[in-house]
Design a protein around this motif. Structure first.
Motif, PDB file in Angstrom:
ATOM      1  N   LYS A   1       6.878   4.635  -8.608  1.00 53.93           N
ATOM      2  CA  LYS A   1       5.614   5.139  -9.127  1.00 53.93           C
ATOM      3  C   LYS A   1       4.620   5.322  -7.986  1.00 53.93           C
ATOM      4  O   LYS A   1       4.636   4.548  -7.014  1.00 53.93           O
ATOM      5  CB  LYS A   1       5.031   4.169 -10.157  1.00 53.93           C
ATOM      6  N   LEU A   2       3.760   6.313  -8.100  1.00 54.31           N
ATOM      7  CA  LEU A   2       2.727   6.572  -7.103  1.00 54.31           C
ATOM      8  C   LEU A   2       1.389   6.167  -7.698  1.00 54.31           C
ATOM      9  O   LEU A   2       0.867   6.833  -8.604  1.00 54.31           O
ATOM     10  CB  LEU A   2       2.725   8.050  -6.698  1.00 54.31           C
ATOM     11  N   ILE A   3       0.834   5.044  -7.212  1.00 49.24           N
ATOM     12  CA  ILE A   3      -0.388   4.469  -7.768  1.00 49.24           C
ATOM     13  C   ILE A   3      -1.553   4.719  -6.819  1.00 49.24           C
ATOM     14  O   ILE A   3      -1.515   4.327  -5.648  1.00 49.24           O
ATOM     15  CB  ILE A   3      -0.236   2.962  -8.027  1.00 49.24           C
ATOM     16  N   GLY A   4      -2.580   5.371  -7.322  1.00 53.40           N
ATOM     17  CA  GLY A   4      -3.809   5.571  -6.580  1.00 53.40           C
ATOM     18  C   GLY A   4      -4.917   4.706  -7.149  1.00 53.40           C
ATOM     19  O   GLY A   4      -4.703   3.910  -8.065  1.00 53.40           O
ATOM     20  N   GLY A   5      -6.113   4.854  -6.598  1.00 51.39           N
ATOM     21  CA  GLY A   5      -7.261   4.076  -7.068  1.00 51.39           C
ATOM     22  C   GLY A   5      -8.470   4.964  -7.246  1.00 51.39           C
ATOM     23  O   GLY A   5      -8.760   5.810  -6.389  1.00 51.39           O
ATOM     24  N   ARG A   6      -9.177   4.779  -8.365  1.00 51.02           N
ATOM     25  CA  ARG A   6     -10.343   5.604  -8.653  1.00 51.02           C
ATOM     26  C   ARG A   6     -11.618   4.914  -8.176  1.00 51.02           C
ATOM     27  O   ARG A   6     -11.840   3.729  -8.449  1.00 51.02           O
ATOM     28  CB  ARG A   6     -10.454   5.877 -10.149  1.00 51.02           C
TER      29      ARG A   6
ATOM     30  N   ASP B   1     -18.615   2.477  -2.608  1.00 51.86           N
ATOM     31  CA  ASP B   1     -18.437   2.005  -3.982  1.00 51.86           C
ATOM     32  C   ASP B   1     -17.030   1.451  -4.173  1.00 51.86           C
ATOM     33  O   ASP B   1     -16.052   2.016  -3.655  1.00 51.86           O
ATOM     34  CB  ASP B   1     -18.679   3.140  -4.978  1.00 51.86           C
ATOM     35  N   PRO B   2     -16.871   0.371  -4.931  1.00 50.27           N
ATOM     36  CA  PRO B   2     -15.555  -0.256  -5.080  1.00 50.27           C
ATOM     37  C   PRO B   2     -14.604   0.578  -5.931  1.00 50.27           C
ATOM     38  O   PRO B   2     -15.029   1.389  -6.761  1.00 50.27           O
ATOM     39  CB  PRO B   2     -15.874  -1.584  -5.766  1.00 50.27           C
ATOM     40  N   THR B   3     -13.334   0.367  -5.716  1.00 50.42           N
ATOM     41  CA  THR B   3     -12.312   0.961  -6.574  1.00 50.42           C
ATOM     42  C   THR B   3     -12.351   0.247  -7.916  1.00 50.42           C
ATOM     43  O   THR B   3     -12.362  -0.989  -7.980  1.00 50.42           O
ATOM     44  CB  THR B   3     -10.925   0.829  -5.931  1.00 50.42           C
ATOM     45  N   THR B   4     -12.362   1.013  -8.983  1.00 52.32           N
ATOM     46  CA  THR B   4     -12.572   0.425 -10.315  1.00 52.32           C
ATOM     47  C   THR B   4     -11.331   0.401 -11.175  1.00 52.32           C
ATOM     48  O   THR B   4     -11.249  -0.396 -12.120  1.00 52.32           O
ATOM     49  CB  THR B   4     -13.675   1.192 -11.058  1.00 52.32           C
ATOM     50  N   GLU B   5     -10.350   1.262 -10.891  1.00 50.60           N
ATOM     51  CA  GLU B   5      -9.145   1.262 -11.719  1.00 50.60           C
ATOM     52  C   GLU B   5      -7.979   1.887 -10.967  1.00 50.60           C
ATOM     53  O   GLU B   5      -8.165   2.683 -10.042  1.00 50.60           O
ATOM     54  CB  GLU B   5      -9.372   2.027 -13.024  1.00 50.60           C
ATOM     55  N   LYS B   6      -6.761   1.503 -11.386  1.00 52.35           N
ATOM     56  CA  LYS B   6      -5.569   2.110 -10.810  1.00 52.35           C
ATOM     57  C   LYS B   6      -5.221   3.361 -11.610  1.00 52.35           C
ATOM     58  O   LYS B   6      -5.482   3.450 -12.814  1.00 52.35           O
ATOM     59  CB  LYS B   6      -4.399   1.135 -10.798  1.00 52.35           C
ATOM     60  N   VAL B   7      -4.646   4.341 -10.904  1.00 52.03           N
ATOM     61  CA  VAL B   7      -4.295   5.616 -11.518  1.00 52.03           C
ATOM     62  C   VAL B   7      -2.870   5.963 -11.113  1.00 52.03           C
ATOM     63  O   VAL B   7      -2.558   6.034  -9.925  1.00 52.03           O
ATOM     64  CB  VAL B   7      -5.250   6.737 -11.058  1.00 52.03           C
ATOM     65  N   GLU B   8      -1.997   6.174 -12.103  1.00 52.33           N
ATOM     66  CA  GLU B   8      -0.637   6.602 -11.804  1.00 52.33           C
ATOM     67  C   GLU B   8      -0.625   8.121 -11.638  1.00 52.33           C
ATOM     68  O   GLU B   8      -1.090   8.856 -12.515  1.00 52.33           O
ATOM     69  CB  GLU B   8       0.336   6.187 -12.891  1.00 52.33           C
TER      70      GLU B   8
ATOM     71  N   VAL C   1     -10.198  10.021  -6.669  1.00 55.84           N
ATOM     72  CA  VAL C   1      -8.985   9.202  -6.686  1.00 55.84           C
ATOM     73  C   VAL C   1      -8.340   9.249  -5.304  1.00 55.84           C
ATOM     74  O   VAL C   1      -8.045  10.338  -4.785  1.00 55.84           O
ATOM     75  CB  VAL C   1      -7.984   9.710  -7.747  1.00 55.84           C
ATOM     76  N   TYR C   2      -8.146   8.074  -4.730  1.00 59.10           N
ATOM     77  CA  TYR C   2      -7.554   7.959  -3.402  1.00 59.10           C
ATOM     78  C   TYR C   2      -6.107   7.503  -3.517  1.00 59.10           C
ATOM     79  O   TYR C   2      -5.779   6.608  -4.307  1.00 59.10           O
ATOM     80  CB  TYR C   2      -8.333   6.962  -2.547  1.00 59.10           C
ATOM     81  N   PHE C   3      -5.254   8.128  -2.707  1.00 60.09           N
ATOM     82  CA  PHE C   3      -3.861   7.683  -2.604  1.00 60.09           C
ATOM     83  C   PHE C   3      -3.474   7.668  -1.125  1.00 60.09           C
ATOM     84  O   PHE C   3      -3.586   8.689  -0.449  1.00 60.09           O
ATOM     85  CB  PHE C   3      -2.907   8.613  -3.365  1.00 60.09           C
TER      86      PHE C   3
END
Length: 340
Positions: free
Chosen positions: A215-220, A238-245, A225-227
């Protein structure tokens, strides 16, 4: 240090200045991380004379215009600035001018048992050379100790052709070199390495655990969204708030064609290294583009990941062998120009 700095009041101030760091909400990954490469150096005409001396079991210095003899020889006269041309053989015995005991040798150091680092001035020289002295204990070391080099049987023109120094001033002559010498005359190769224990951040752990499962998990963050995911946005903090697949498809933003071979290269040139912007992400990451002629790769090309066999998967982006074109129409430049 003043009395005020060691008082209970000062200690309380220090304790108050240390922020409490909460335990991460989920376990993070930790693993050894090793970085190594072979540093290759062209010696030039002066240091080549020093290296040639080591190959032969001799110590070569350089005489400056003021009469002083330097070991190793300097490439340029420290007095006149002219290139060094006057080479003299010194030693092989010498005198310890200062030393320090190494009670617990580290990986990669010259000896595996305790030894002394020492500055050694060879007979006939005016400057000292840093090397190691093999001794049973620090009680056997002293400033002014007379020492001699112990040569390796196989020599390559590096300073570690001298295995170590030993007490005494009557050395046995170096044996004829049993090795092949320098692989390339006038060049030496020095392995460089560093190993640390790397502890991943929570966000990096998302990414590493995801890639292990294909899986490729990024962060919002607030700006996209950063990967791979960051702890915080590098743009505004600003902090990363959630993971995004994210899907394993995307577009090529920028790329280069690699035409030059280099040591350790695993793919025959020419091939393409490109920044791939995954669908749904806002920043590209570097990977290989294969299964297409290098000359046919272009900005905006749609690509998809080619995964290695699942039996080879680990916590690494190498689980993806490369990206290949999908054959879909290219993305319009306006759709990704802000992500270059």
């Amino acid at each position: 240090m003043s009395n005020s700095q060691t008082s209970p009041g000062f200690a309380a101030v220090l304790d108050a200045a240390v922020a409490d760091v909460p335990e991460p909400a989920s376990p993070v990954l930790t693993a050894p991380l090793s970085n190594t490469f072979d540093y290759t150096r062209s010696l030039g005409p002066v240091l080549s004379r020093f290296a040639e001396g080591l190959l032969a079991g001799d110590i070569v210095g350089g005489r400056a215009s003021d009469g002083r003899v330097f070991v190793p020889p300097p490439e340029f006269d420290p007095v006149s600035g002219a290139p060094s041309t006057d080479f003299v053989e010194v030693g092989p015995a010498g005198t310890v001018s200062t030393w320090s005991w190494q009670p617990e040798p580290l990986p990669g150091q010259p000896l595996s048992e305790p030894f002394a680092w020492a500055l050694i001035t060879f007979d006939g020289a005016d400057t000292a050379l840093l090397h190691v002295v093999k001794a049973a204990s620090p009680d056997d070391m002293d400033t002014g100790l007379r020492v001699h080099p112990v040569w390796k049987a196989e020599r390559t023109g590096r300073i570690d052709d001298i295995a170590h120094f030993a007490a005494g001033e009557n050395p046995e002559p170096a044996q004829e070199n049993a090795g092949a010498g320098q692989t390339t005359p006038g060049m030496i190769v020095t392995p460089i390495g560093l190993t640390i224990d790397h502890t991943a951040t929570v966000e990096e752990t998302w990414y590493l655990e995801g890639i292990k499962e294909g899986k490729l998990i990024g962060g919002r963050t607030s700006d996209g969204v950063y990967f791979p995911p960051r702890v915080s946005s590098p743009a505004n903090g600003d902090p990363t708030t959630e993971k995004v697949e994210l899907p394993d498809t995307g577009i090529i933003t920028t790329f280069c064609i690699v035409n030059v071979p280099f040591l350790g290269q695993q793919i025959k040139p020419p091939y393409v290294a490109a920044y791939v912007l995954l669908d749904g992400s806002d920043i590209g990451f570097l990977h290989l583009i294969l299964d297409v002629e290098a000359a046919d790769v272009r900005m905006g090309m749609r690509v998809q990941a080619v995964w290695r066999d699942k039996s080879e998967w680990d916590h690494t982006l190498r689980n993806i062998s490369h990206f290949r074109p999908t054959g879909e129409p290219d993305a319009d430049y306006e759709s990704y120009k802000k992500h270059l």
